[in-house]
Design a protein around this motif. Sequence first.
Motif, PDB file in Angstrom:
ATOM      1  N   UNK A   1      14.949  80.706 -91.400  1.00  0.00           N
ATOM      2  CA  UNK A   1      15.098  82.005 -90.749  1.00  0.00           C
ATOM      3  C   UNK A   1      13.862  82.877 -90.852  1.00  0.00           C
ATOM      4  N   UNK A   2      12.891  82.431 -91.626  1.00  0.00           N
ATOM      5  CA  UNK A   2      11.663  83.209 -91.793  1.00  0.00           C
ATOM      6  C   UNK A   2      10.648  82.768 -90.745  1.00  0.00           C
ATOM      7  N   UNK A   3       9.796  83.688 -90.312  1.00  0.00           N
ATOM      8  CA  UNK A   3       8.825  83.362 -89.262  1.00  0.00           C
ATOM      9  C   UNK A   3       7.845  82.270 -89.682  1.00  0.00           C
ATOM     10  N   UNK A   4       7.630  82.118 -90.989  1.00  0.00           N
ATOM     11  CA  UNK A   4       6.745  81.031 -91.449  1.00  0.00           C
ATOM     12  C   UNK A   4       7.354  79.677 -91.133  1.00  0.00           C
ATOM     13  N   UNK A   5       8.671  79.580 -91.207  1.00  0.00           N
ATOM     14  CA  UNK A   5       9.333  78.316 -90.936  1.00  0.00           C
ATOM     15  C   UNK A   5       9.433  77.986 -89.460  1.00  0.00           C
ATOM     16  N   UNK A   6       9.003  78.893 -88.605  1.00  0.00           N
ATOM     17  CA  UNK A   6       9.084  78.681 -87.161  1.00  0.00           C
ATOM     18  C   UNK A   6       7.727  78.420 -86.518  1.00  0.00           C
ATOM     19  N   UNK A   7       6.678  78.313 -87.347  1.00  0.00           N
ATOM     20  CA  UNK A   7       5.345  78.019 -86.824  1.00  0.00           C
ATOM     21  C   UNK A   7       5.272  76.579 -86.324  1.00  0.00           C
ATOM     22  N   UNK A   8       4.369  76.342 -85.370  1.00  0.00           N
ATOM     23  CA  UNK A   8       4.245  75.003 -84.775  1.00  0.00           C
ATOM     24  C   UNK A   8       3.780  73.960 -85.781  1.00  0.00           C
ATOM     25  N   UNK A   9       2.955  74.375 -86.762  1.00  0.00           N
ATOM     26  CA  UNK A   9       2.426  73.408 -87.724  1.00  0.00           C
ATOM     27  C   UNK A   9       3.211  73.387 -89.028  1.00  0.00           C
ATOM     28  N   UNK A  10       4.433  73.908 -88.995  1.00  0.00           N
ATOM     29  CA  UNK A  10       5.332  73.864 -90.155  1.00  0.00           C
ATOM     30  C   UNK A  10       6.587  73.101 -89.771  1.00  0.00           C
ATOM     31  N   UNK A  11       6.888  72.051 -90.531  1.00  0.00           N
ATOM     32  CA  UNK A  11       8.083  71.238 -90.272  1.00  0.00           C
ATOM     33  C   UNK A  11       9.044  71.369 -91.451  1.00  0.00           C
ATOM     34  N   UNK A  12      10.319  71.481 -91.141  1.00  0.00           N
ATOM     35  CA  UNK A  12      11.347  71.633 -92.162  1.00  0.00           C
ATOM     36  C   UNK A  12      12.159  70.357 -92.295  1.00  0.00           C
ATOM     37  N   UNK A  13      12.422  69.986 -93.532  1.00  0.00           N
ATOM     38  CA  UNK A  13      13.289  68.838 -93.823  1.00  0.00           C
ATOM     39  C   UNK A  13      14.458  69.370 -94.631  1.00  0.00           C
ATOM     40  N   UNK A  14      15.652  69.388 -94.042  1.00  0.00           N
ATOM     41  CA  UNK A  14      16.845  69.924 -94.694  1.00  0.00           C
ATOM     42  C   UNK A  14      17.489  68.832 -95.545  1.00  0.00           C
ATOM     43  N   UNK A  15      17.368  68.951 -96.835  1.00  0.00           N
ATOM     44  CA  UNK A  15      17.796  67.904 -97.753  1.00  0.00           C
ATOM     45  C   UNK A  15      19.305  67.879 -97.943  1.00  0.00           C
ATOM     46  N   UNK A  16      19.824  66.676 -98.096  1.00  0.00           N
ATOM     47  CA  UNK A  16      21.215  66.497 -98.504  1.00  0.00           C
ATOM     48  C   UNK A  16      21.340  66.930 -99.968  1.00  0.00           C
ATOM     49  N   UNK A  17      22.289  67.818-100.296  1.00  0.00           N
ATOM     50  CA  UNK A  17      22.413  68.278-101.687  1.00  0.00           C
ATOM     51  C   UNK A  17      22.595  67.161-102.700  1.00  0.00           C
ATOM     52  N   UNK A  18      23.030  65.973-102.241  1.00  0.00           N
ATOM     53  CA  UNK A  18      23.206  64.852-103.157  1.00  0.00           C
ATOM     54  C   UNK A  18      21.914  64.052-103.346  1.00  0.00           C
ATOM     55  N   UNK A  19      20.890  64.352-102.564  1.00  0.00           N
ATOM     56  CA  UNK A  19      19.597  63.676-102.693  1.00  0.00           C
ATOM     57  C   UNK A  19      18.916  64.161-103.969  1.00  0.00           C
ATOM     58  N   UNK A  20      18.446  63.248-104.799  1.00  0.00           N
ATOM     59  CA  UNK A  20      17.798  63.647-106.056  1.00  0.00           C
ATOM     60  C   UNK A  20      16.544  64.482-105.811  1.00  0.00           C
ATOM     61  N   UNK A  21      16.028  64.470-104.576  1.00  0.00           N
ATOM     62  CA  UNK A  21      14.835  65.249-104.248  1.00  0.00           C
ATOM     63  C   UNK A  21      15.092  66.752-104.392  1.00  0.00           C
ATOM     64  N   UNK A  22      16.374  67.168-104.337  1.00  0.00           N
ATOM     65  CA  UNK A  22      16.665  68.599-104.486  1.00  0.00           C
ATOM     66  C   UNK A  22      16.400  69.084-105.899  1.00  0.00           C
ATOM     67  N   UNK A  23      16.212  68.173-106.831  1.00  0.00           N
ATOM     68  CA  UNK A  23      15.907  68.549-108.215  1.00  0.00           C
ATOM     69  C   UNK A  23      14.408  68.576-108.484  1.00  0.00           C
TER      70      UNK A  23
END
Length: 470
Positions: free
Chosen positions: A95-117
Amino acid sequence: MHPESTLNQLRESLPSGELPSSYGVYFKNTLVALCHALEDHILQNCSDDPAQQPLVLVTFQQGKWYLQEAERYLDIARCSSHIAVAAVPDSGFANHKAGQLDNVSLVHLNPKDSLVNEWNLVIVAPGYASMVLCHELSEADYQTQNQPGEDIERKFYGLWTFERGQVEKTAEILIERMRPYNSELADRLLEQCQQIQSRGDVAPVDLSGVVSRVVSYLQSSQEQLVTVSRQTREFWELEGQALRLNRNLAANKLQAFLRMAQRVDERDPANPIASLQVSALSETLGQMLDLPTIKLRRLRLAGLLFRVGLSEAPAEVFTHLSSDLKDSTKDLWRGRTILGAQLLGAMPELEPIAKIIRHQREHWDGSGRPDGLQGEEIPIEARILGLVARFQELTQARSSRSALSLSEALDKCQVHSGDRYEPSLVETLGNVVRLTEMGLMQLPSQPSQVPKVWLEDMSNAEPSTSETAL
């Protein structure tokens, strides 16, 4: 350590199976400080040329996104070729304008993925690479009596490094961990990473400044933690925590100083192993003089750090004779020992080493710098270091001056026996030179104990011992 963690995958990929010497347990605020130091380098060296901009991979754990960090990444994105942010969907970044830039990509992690830790910052740039790589302790790791009561008490297994090979490998691991969420993005990130790796025409970036910031951030984060802890803990708990933290931070700050000293050597094309040779020969003279063990350790470490005051020096310092330097640079050259001592003063544990480095240019007759100490007023370690540093310098070519042989360099030092140098030390050095020329001993090329951080850059070899005591 979780088997799927990026840390563990990196460890399994390394030939030795051992992580860098910076690996340890870190408090959350220390990680924030380390990340800020690496991010500051991006901001302060921002280039408009996309070919010079870094690829940035970020994992912001499972906590809520902090608005001030989002604002910070708005600026970082303008200086980066691409930023990939992995976090849980409700982190707030989308929801932040930084996350909407063309050179910024978001990866929405599954809460069960150990990467969230995990809390990761991986930077791959044409001229350098750096990272902070962390995984929070599990409940079992914390143990019942040590569960964090406050956010700042959270702890992470982690490391920070500028070793390009390890950073690039970590980038590949992280990209593959993002692939299940967006395979097209993973392909693009991998392609960008490989393009940066393939560029062989880029000169290495001088990282002494960012290393200096790491030292400062480590120091300030420690002070902040202790201040907050004093308000929330009983005195005996604070003292135990502070002692453990001091040991952890001291080791990492020392590593940062050693890295800075090593970068100085790397900038000197004519004398790239000065610190190793000065440390080794100083230790040899100290052994011949039967110095106590504690003084030998300090002398050995002072030899490795004796040029740290040149970390921000212009290139001409390493290519010109001191007599040919312009006035402003000559002033810096003359004050290098004071600068080095002041820099090391950021770490109280290094006070004995800072004292040695500060007084290495004092003269036996009292005519030296910076305090005009005379005779035995000068610490014995400083007297040895000053003589050995000059001797080693003379054996290496510099600008129009050719390298001198061992005996020729000794002759130059003997001219100043009794005024610059203590006569007995010059005599001891002479014994070493004579024994070397007779083939009865070999002039040492590195001290008996070389810190792991130094050996990693030299040959990726594991040291038999490490520098742990001052």
